[in-house]
Enzyme design. Structure first.
Site, short mmCIF file in Angstrom:
data_model
loop_
_atom_site.label_atom_id
_atom_site.label_comp_id
_atom_site.label_asym_id
_atom_site.label_seq_id
_atom_site.Cartn_x
_atom_site.Cartn_y
_atom_site.Cartn_z
N HIS A 203 0.78 -1.24 0.10
CA HIS A 203 0.00 -0.07 0.03
C HIS A 203 1.08 1.18 -0.01
CE1 HIS A 203 -3.66 -2.37 1.03
NE2 HIS A 203 -2.91 -3.14 1.77
N SER B 85 15.79 18.10 -17.28
CA SER B 85 14.78 19.31 -17.15
C SER B 85 15.64 20.32 -17.95
CB SER B 85 14.83 19.67 -15.73
OG SER B 85 14.22 20.93 -15.60
N LYS C 8 19.18 17.88 -12.84
CA LYS C 8 18.18 16.84 -12.76
C LYS C 8 18.23 15.88 -13.53
CE LYS C 8 13.41 16.81 -11.67
NZ LYS C 8 12.86 15.56 -12.51
N GLU D 179 10.01 5.32 -18.28
CA GLU D 179 8.98 6.10 -18.67
C GLU D 179 8.81 5.49 -20.23
OE1 GLU D 179 10.36 9.95 -18.13
OE2 GLU D 179 10.16 9.93 -15.79
#
Length: 482
Positions: A205, A335, A341, A348
């Site tokens: 969870h 980025s 970053k 993805e």
């Protein structure tokens, strides 16, 4: 007359079909029916995949071989061929199978729903190329090797086009998808073995749970891919029955009773796959349930890949404010505004293509259910395009994920082990010793005070030190205890 006007006039030749004359590009191997379809369907710019064209060529090769062996091409029918012409026909089909003349198949995917336009496109190209191989004039009006009478002998689009879909799907799964999944399984299994001693906290969870080993976690991922390989095999198995031999409606009109069996045998020999003639040609011609079944397995593989990629993305989150339990290879700046970053781009990518495949399943399911009326399904070109796209995406995505993500991934041992002692779920191993209710109170108190379960037990004098040490040993929590 201006030179430009003369050029326009000579860029085309006149071809004829049952509906009349058609202007066809002068150097095209295709003819009138192909050109009509090009003009009728200026829809998407998507052509049938090369794998489908190759499979159609292979089906034509198998059909010509069967007709040769049955004596049909050289028999007493209209315009029988001599042995040399038959060999030229076979050579032309072989060339299409090998991917030659790929620019001669210009018809849009969103065409006549049976694939008749593409079938005739193939017949015309094979006819003209065979004539050329035989030393004849492929641009002549009369076709000594005729697209309908010879190339399409004993066939209908209604049985050969779906046969080609089955052949293309079976071939691509075995040549591309299964090897890619095997490579992914091997890479994940290697990480599981290498990281078997790295203890980390589990999560259910998205909340802290009991410890496990990083190797166990990746072993679970590896097993998911192992099961995906089995599903890929089932996806191929679903298309081994071939409709060829049913011709127009499944009755086999205008073909030899042995034709379907012989064609299937040639296709099996050419591909090494266990293709067989359909048990019932009326079912095989009319329904595309096998494609729906096959793509259902591909959809399951897609959701598995999505899950694995997403879990790895979470495990690599950070580097300071996330889990950062694995270090994902740096592939590119992440980025345009935040210097330094780096994002989990390979995860993805795999997630996006997996979503596409799941969406494709809706197209396949709808096409199978709504497109099949009576003796024919009229959604076959889009089904062919869609299922082959799904196979290509899954295979290419898996290959890239291995090469650019899994193989270069490293375990962050310090980060994995740092959270184990802090987990309130460590109290779970005390259940057999102090009971669930007492353990729950300890967990709540530890959370309120900020202490670890171990320190709180010590301060309260709960359990002997050695018993406590044994009970709270993280390694022992990663396996069943007698």
């Amino acid at each position: 007359m201006e030179q430009s006007e003369l050029q326009v006039m000579t860029d085309f030749r006149t071809e004829h079909d049952s509906m009349g004359d058609v202007q066809v590009p002068a150097d095209a191997y295709y003819g009138a029916q192909t050109q009509r379809a090009v003009e009728n369907f200026p829809i998407s710019g998507w052509r049938l995949p090369a794998a489908m064209i190759s499979a159609m060529g292979l089906v034509k090769l198998a059909c010509a071989t069967a007709n040769r062996d049955l004596g049909k091409l050289t028999g007493s029918g209209k315009n029988p061929l001599d042995d040399q012409a038959v060999e030229c026909l076979l050579q032309a089909t072989r060339e299409i199978t090998e991917g030659k003349l790929g620019d001669q198949f210009p018809i849009d995917v969103f065409q006549t729903g049976s694939g008749t336009s593409s079938n005739m496109n193939l017949n015309e190209v094979i006819s003209n190329r065979a004539i050329e191989i035989a030393g004849g004039d492929r641009l002549a009006v009369e076709k000594p090797i005729h697209p309908n009478d010879h190339v399409n002998m004993g066939q209908s689009t209604n049985d050969t086009f779906p046969t080609a879909i089955h052949v293309a799907v079976g071939r691509q799964i075995h040549s591309d998808l299964i090897p890619a999944l095997q490579k992914l399984h091997t890479a994940l299994s290697a990480k599981a073995a290498a990281w078997d001693k790295v203890i980390k906290i589990g999560r259910t969870h998205l909340m802290d749970a009991t410890p496990l080993r990083l190797g166990q976690e990746f072993g679970g991922f590896a097993r998911q891919i192992e099961l995906s390989i089995e599903r890929a095999q089932r996806a191929a198995d679903a298309v081994m029955e071939l409709p060829v031999g049913g011709t127009a409606v499944g009755s086999g009109i205008n073909t030899h009773p042995e034709f379907g069996k012989r064609v299937a045998a040639v296709l099996a020999a050419e591909t090494g796959l266990p293709f067989v003639e359909a048990v019932n040609h009326f079912e095989a011609n009319a329904q595309r349930d096998a494609i729906v079944d096959s793509h259902g397995s591909l959809k399951t593989i897609a959701q598995t890949l999505f899950n694995v990629a997403n879990n790895i993305r979470w495990l690599g989150s950070g580097p300071r404010c996330g889990f950062y339990e694995v270090q994902i290879p740096t592939r590119q700046p992440g980025s345009s505004i935040m210097p330094g970053k780096v994002n989990p781009v390979m995860c993805e990518s795999l997630m996006q293509l997996s979503a596409r495949v799941v969406g494709n399943d809706g197209c396949i399911t709808m096409s199978g259910a709504a497109g099949g009326n009576f003796q024919l399904n009229i959604m076959m070109p889009v089904m062919a395009h869609t299922i082959l796209e799904s196979i290509q995406l899954l295979a290419a995505g898996s290959d890239a994920f291995v090469e650019f993500c899994i193989e270069g991934m490293e375990a962050n041992v310090e980060s994995c082990e740092a959270s184990v002692e802090q987990s309130l779920s460590m109290v779970t191993s005390l259940n057999p010793l102090i009971g669930y209710e007492t353990a729950a109170k300890l967990a709540k108190e530890a959370f309120a005070s900020g202490e670890t379960i171990r320190d709180l037990c010590r301060s309260k004098g709960i359990l002997d030190e050695q018993v406590l040490k044994d009970a709270l040993d993280p390694w022992s929590m990663t396996e069943p205890q007698a």
